[in-house]
Design an enzyme around this catalytic site. Sequence first.
Site, PDB file in Angstrom:
ATOM      1  N   LYS A  20     -27.881 -19.197  -4.666  1.00 22.19           N
ATOM      2  CA  LYS A  20     -26.417 -18.515  -4.357  1.00 22.19           C
ATOM      3  C   LYS A  20     -26.192 -18.841  -3.324  1.00 22.19           C
ATOM      4  O   LYS A  20     -27.066 -18.711  -1.831  1.00 22.19           O
ATOM      5  CB  LYS A  20     -26.055 -17.254  -4.598  1.00 22.19           C
ATOM      6  CG  LYS A  20     -24.802 -16.012  -4.534  1.00 22.19           C
ATOM      7  CD  LYS A  20     -25.336 -14.755  -3.359  1.00 22.19           C
ATOM      8  CE  LYS A  20     -25.400 -15.283  -2.036  1.00 22.19           C
ATOM      9  NZ  LYS A  20     -24.042 -15.352  -1.406  1.00 22.19           N
ATOM     10  N   GLY A  23     -33.096 -16.489   4.913  1.00 19.97           N
ATOM     11  CA  GLY A  23     -31.848 -15.334   5.185  1.00 19.97           C
ATOM     12  C   GLY A  23     -32.304 -14.353   6.528  1.00 19.97           C
ATOM     13  O   GLY A  23     -34.001 -14.507   6.790  1.00 19.97           O
ATOM     14  N   GLY A  24     -31.607 -13.601   6.715  1.00 16.76           N
ATOM     15  CA  GLY A  24     -31.666 -12.860   7.546  1.00 16.76           C
ATOM     16  C   GLY A  24     -32.526 -11.570   7.306  1.00 16.76           C
ATOM     17  O   GLY A  24     -33.180 -11.470   6.079  1.00 16.76           O
ATOM     18  N   GLU A  60     -33.894 -11.293  16.672  1.00 14.09           N
ATOM     19  CA  GLU A  60     -33.815 -12.515  16.481  1.00 14.09           C
ATOM     20  C   GLU A  60     -32.115 -12.574  17.680  1.00 14.09           C
ATOM     21  O   GLU A  60     -30.947 -11.636  16.852  1.00 14.09           O
ATOM     22  CB  GLU A  60     -33.866 -12.596  15.284  1.00 14.09           C
ATOM     23  CG  GLU A  60     -32.700 -14.009  15.348  1.00 14.09           C
ATOM     24  CD  GLU A  60     -33.071 -14.728  13.612  1.00 14.09           C
ATOM     25  OE1 GLU A  60     -32.973 -13.867  12.964  1.00 14.09           O
ATOM     26  OE2 GLU A  60     -33.770 -15.990  13.652  1.00 14.09           O
ATOM     27  N   GLU A 114     -37.891 -16.544   3.611  1.00  9.77           N
ATOM     28  CA  GLU A 114     -38.095 -17.429   5.148  1.00  9.77           C
ATOM     29  C   GLU A 114     -36.947 -16.517   6.036  1.00  9.77           C
ATOM     30  O   GLU A 114     -35.779 -17.273   5.544  1.00  9.77           O
ATOM     31  CB  GLU A 114     -37.652 -19.484   4.902  1.00  9.77           C
ATOM     32  CG  GLU A 114     -38.974 -20.303   3.420  1.00  9.77           C
ATOM     33  CD  GLU A 114     -39.551 -20.483   4.481  1.00  9.77           C
ATOM     34  OE1 GLU A 114     -39.228 -20.615   5.793  1.00  9.77           O
ATOM     35  OE2 GLU A 114     -40.700 -20.728   3.812  1.00  9.77           O
ATOM     36  N   CYS A 135     -33.593 -20.742  12.953  1.00  6.11           N
ATOM     37  CA  CYS A 135     -34.161 -19.867  12.498  1.00  6.11           C
ATOM     38  C   CYS A 135     -35.698 -20.163  14.277  1.00  6.11           C
ATOM     39  O   CYS A 135     -36.560 -19.494  13.846  1.00  6.11           O
ATOM     40  CB  CYS A 135     -34.511 -19.405  11.242  1.00  6.11           C
ATOM     41  SG  CYS A 135     -35.327 -21.022  10.631  1.00  6.11           S
TER      42      CYS A 135
HETATM   43  P1  NAP Z   1     -27.803 -13.830   5.644  1.00  7.21           P
HETATM   44  O1  NAP Z   1     -26.951 -13.013   5.865  1.00  7.21           O
HETATM   45  O2  NAP Z   1     -29.673 -12.479   5.360  1.00  7.21           O
HETATM   46  O3  NAP Z   1     -27.768 -14.094   4.201  1.00  7.21           O
HETATM   47  C1  NAP Z   1     -28.821 -15.400   3.744  1.00  7.21           C
HETATM   48  C2  NAP Z   1     -27.952 -15.308   2.258  1.00  7.21           C
HETATM   49  O4  NAP Z   1     -28.270 -14.593   1.697  1.00  7.21           O
HETATM   50  C3  NAP Z   1     -26.380 -15.705   1.394  1.00  7.21           C
HETATM   51  O5  NAP Z   1     -26.249 -16.291   0.778  1.00  7.21           O
HETATM   52  C4  NAP Z   1     -25.361 -14.102   1.526  1.00  7.21           C
HETATM   53  O6  NAP Z   1     -24.548 -14.227   0.639  1.00  7.21           O
HETATM   54  C5  NAP Z   1     -27.300 -13.495   0.383  1.00  7.21           C
HETATM   55  N1  NAP Z   1     -26.869 -12.396   0.833  1.00  7.21           N
HETATM   56  C6  NAP Z   1     -27.071 -11.318   1.911  1.00  7.21           C
HETATM   57  N2  NAP Z   1     -27.524 -10.140   0.974  1.00  7.21           N
HETATM   58  C7  NAP Z   1     -27.811 -10.052   0.406  1.00  7.21           C
HETATM   59  C8  NAP Z   1     -28.485  -9.419  -0.755  1.00  7.21           C
HETATM   60  N3  NAP Z   1     -28.156  -8.068  -1.205  1.00  7.21           N
HETATM   61  N4  NAP Z   1     -28.852  -9.478  -2.787  1.00  7.21           N
HETATM   62  C9  NAP Z   1     -28.602 -10.766  -2.926  1.00  7.21           C
HETATM   63  N5  NAP Z   1     -28.258 -11.998  -1.764  1.00  7.21           N
HETATM   64  C10 NAP Z   1     -27.787 -11.212  -0.390  1.00  7.21           C
HETATM   65  O7  NAP Z   1     -28.282 -15.217   6.618  1.00  7.21           O
HETATM   66  P2  NAP Z   1     -27.220 -15.304   7.075  1.00  7.21           P
HETATM   67  O8  NAP Z   1     -26.393 -15.562   8.342  1.00  7.21           O
HETATM   68  O9  NAP Z   1     -26.854 -16.387   6.282  1.00  7.21           O
HETATM   69  O10 NAP Z   1     -28.096 -16.784   7.953  1.00  7.21           O
HETATM   70  C11 NAP Z   1     -28.970 -16.447   9.089  1.00  7.21           C
HETATM   71  C12 NAP Z   1     -30.568 -15.629   9.028  1.00  7.21           C
HETATM   72  O11 NAP Z   1     -31.541 -17.017   8.069  1.00  7.21           O
HETATM   73  C13 NAP Z   1     -31.604 -15.882  10.484  1.00  7.21           C
HETATM   74  O12 NAP Z   1     -32.393 -14.069  10.402  1.00  7.21           O
HETATM   75  C14 NAP Z   1     -31.989 -16.709  10.227  1.00  7.21           C
HETATM   76  O13 NAP Z   1     -32.741 -16.373  11.600  1.00  7.21           O
HETATM   77  C15 NAP Z   1     -32.337 -17.099   8.858  1.00  7.21           C
HETATM   78  N6  NAP Z   1     -32.553 -18.113   8.559  1.00  7.21           N
HETATM   79  C16 NAP Z   1     -34.596 -18.059   8.245  1.00  7.21           C
HETATM   80  C17 NAP Z   1     -35.083 -19.541   7.734  1.00  7.21           C
HETATM   81  C18 NAP Z   1     -36.549 -20.404   7.360  1.00  7.21           C
HETATM   82  O14 NAP Z   1     -36.410 -21.005   6.861  1.00  7.21           O
HETATM   83  N7  NAP Z   1     -37.354 -19.163   7.838  1.00  7.21           N
HETATM   84  C19 NAP Z   1     -33.549 -20.865   8.212  1.00  7.21           C
HETATM   85  C20 NAP Z   1     -32.734 -20.331   8.260  1.00  7.21           C
HETATM   86  C21 NAP Z   1     -32.135 -19.297   8.966  1.00  7.21           C
HETATM   87  P3  NAP Z   1     -23.134 -13.749   1.479  1.00  7.21           P
HETATM   88  O15 NAP Z   1     -23.195 -14.768   2.767  1.00  7.21           O
HETATM   89  O16 NAP Z   1     -22.917 -13.839   0.170  1.00  7.21           O
HETATM   90  O17 NAP Z   1     -23.176 -12.664   2.717  1.00  7.21           O
END
Ligand code: NAP
Length: 470
Positions: free
Chosen positions: A172, A225-226, A373, A245, A279
């Site tokens: 997804k 993700g977040g 962050e 992650e 990240c």
């Molecule tokens: P996000 O809002 O947390 O979304 C990440 C993914 O999760 C998206 O596909 C989102 O879908 C999905 N999602 C959200 N809520 C969900 C739920 N309740 N159940 C299942 N899936 C859900 O993060 P983002 O804004 O795309 O990315 C930024 C974040 O990712 C930052 O915090 C960054 O630090 C982190 N990140 C971490 C790494 C690492 O390797 N540690 C690498 C890159 C990014 P939708 O798009 O449909 O909302």
Amino acid sequence: MKMLIGGEWIDKKDTIEVKNPYDGSVVDTVPSGKAEDVAAAIEAAEKGYRINRDLPVNQRIRILSRAAGIIEKNAEEFARTIATEGSKTIREARKEVARAVQTMLISAEEARRIVGETIPFDSMPGSENRVGYYFRFPIGIIAAITPFNDPLNLVAHKVGPAIAGGNAVVVKPATVTPLSALKLGEALMEAGLPPYVLNIVTGHGSKIGDALVTDPRIRMVSFTGGVEAGKEIMKKIGLKKVGMELGSNTPVIVCADCDLEKAVENSVSGAFWAAGQNCIGVQRIYIERSIYAEFEKRFVARTRKIKVGPQLEEDTDMGPMITEGEAKRIEKWVADAVKKGARILTGGTRTGSVYDPTVLTDVPPGCTIDVEEVFAPTVNLYPFETLDEAIAKANAVNYGLHAGIFTQDIGKAFKMIKELDVGGVIVNDSSDYRIDMMPFGGVKQSGLGREGIKFALQEMTEPRVVCFNL
Ligand code: NAP
């Protein structure tokens, strides 16, 4: 584009517009998946799991290598997709594509190295007549949920090892950037991946997330993700393996004995790469007091040279944030810090989704921009007196993914390597240095487990013991 379920490219009446974050123009549409599509994808993946489990490793290697070749051959098209659906500039996007090629190649190489070992059963009195071994078995169906900021390579980091290990996957991708993931799916299908092994469902996490992560047929949730979404998912998934992650608030420590020019250049790049939506992007820089003024002067001058603009223009250094809403969020966080005493040294201005590269100082401890962050093109500069103070401040957040340190003193370097609470310490470079075969992940709220193909493969396979009673 369409979504991929059971080897078919599926369209839906309800669609989601994918927009260029710079000007809001519609790049493409994707189906707005529903829970029933997730169920169909998991059902397909059940078949896919049996198919891939039984596929000889040499064929998995061939498919993954071919997919790497297809991405490489179409590199510019992949790069343009990344740079129009997301924030990255075309030059940044090309680097992501090159890394995704590596990720697929490393997955192919690591498939060869999924090994077990013999077990000395006769070490146990009474077991003298037994011989045996263990081998690594695929875990089953993996749900791969990915963020917007590396829309191709972070998908490859889950799909590559999952396929190498003999699993099936339901991806997804982030709703704002689903196209790169779908193009990766196209490359894998063209490379000969059997239908059912890889399924990609597009749609909002808030609507289809639960159907995916709570289904008992899913054996592992691999999430990038977040922190908030990560915690939400952890509450719901029940008895499943998990890879998390998550975000960070990355520190860099600059000692007076460092190569100052390198520290400035690399930290500017680390702070503003992908408009700070990274990240391991540099967020807090602790600089030894004796060089603080000089570092600040050079850092601000270098930051002012960054050319902000549309992602596809060759001379653009930094693109927009992913949405105007995100740019407004950081505008508010900066205003709050300024109200509490912070000073803007450069930037601090917003036009639509573009937030100019921003450098702050005198940021009071505890304000949002200091402890959370930022995931935005802003960076805080702080002077420090002693190394112990810098380490304590670097560690004083709930995150710990990477840290960057700049020093020529090996004693200081080893002290920081030991005492910084992070998953990786990058010496004499920005915190955002990474290659795709190294273990990658964080401590504290930055996550659980490690990616980097070999390490993801450990999570995505399990040992099965075989014992012969002779
Ligand atoms: P996000 O809002 O947390 O979304 C990440 C993914 O999760 C998206 O596909 C989102 O879908 C999905 N999602 C959200 N809520 C969900 C739920 N309740 N159940 C299942 N899936 C859900 O993060 P983002 O804004 O795309 O990315 C930024 C974040 O990712 C930052 O915090 C960054 O630090 C982190 N990140 C971490 C790494 C690492 O390797 N540690 C690498 C890159 C990014 P939708 O798009 O449909 O909302």
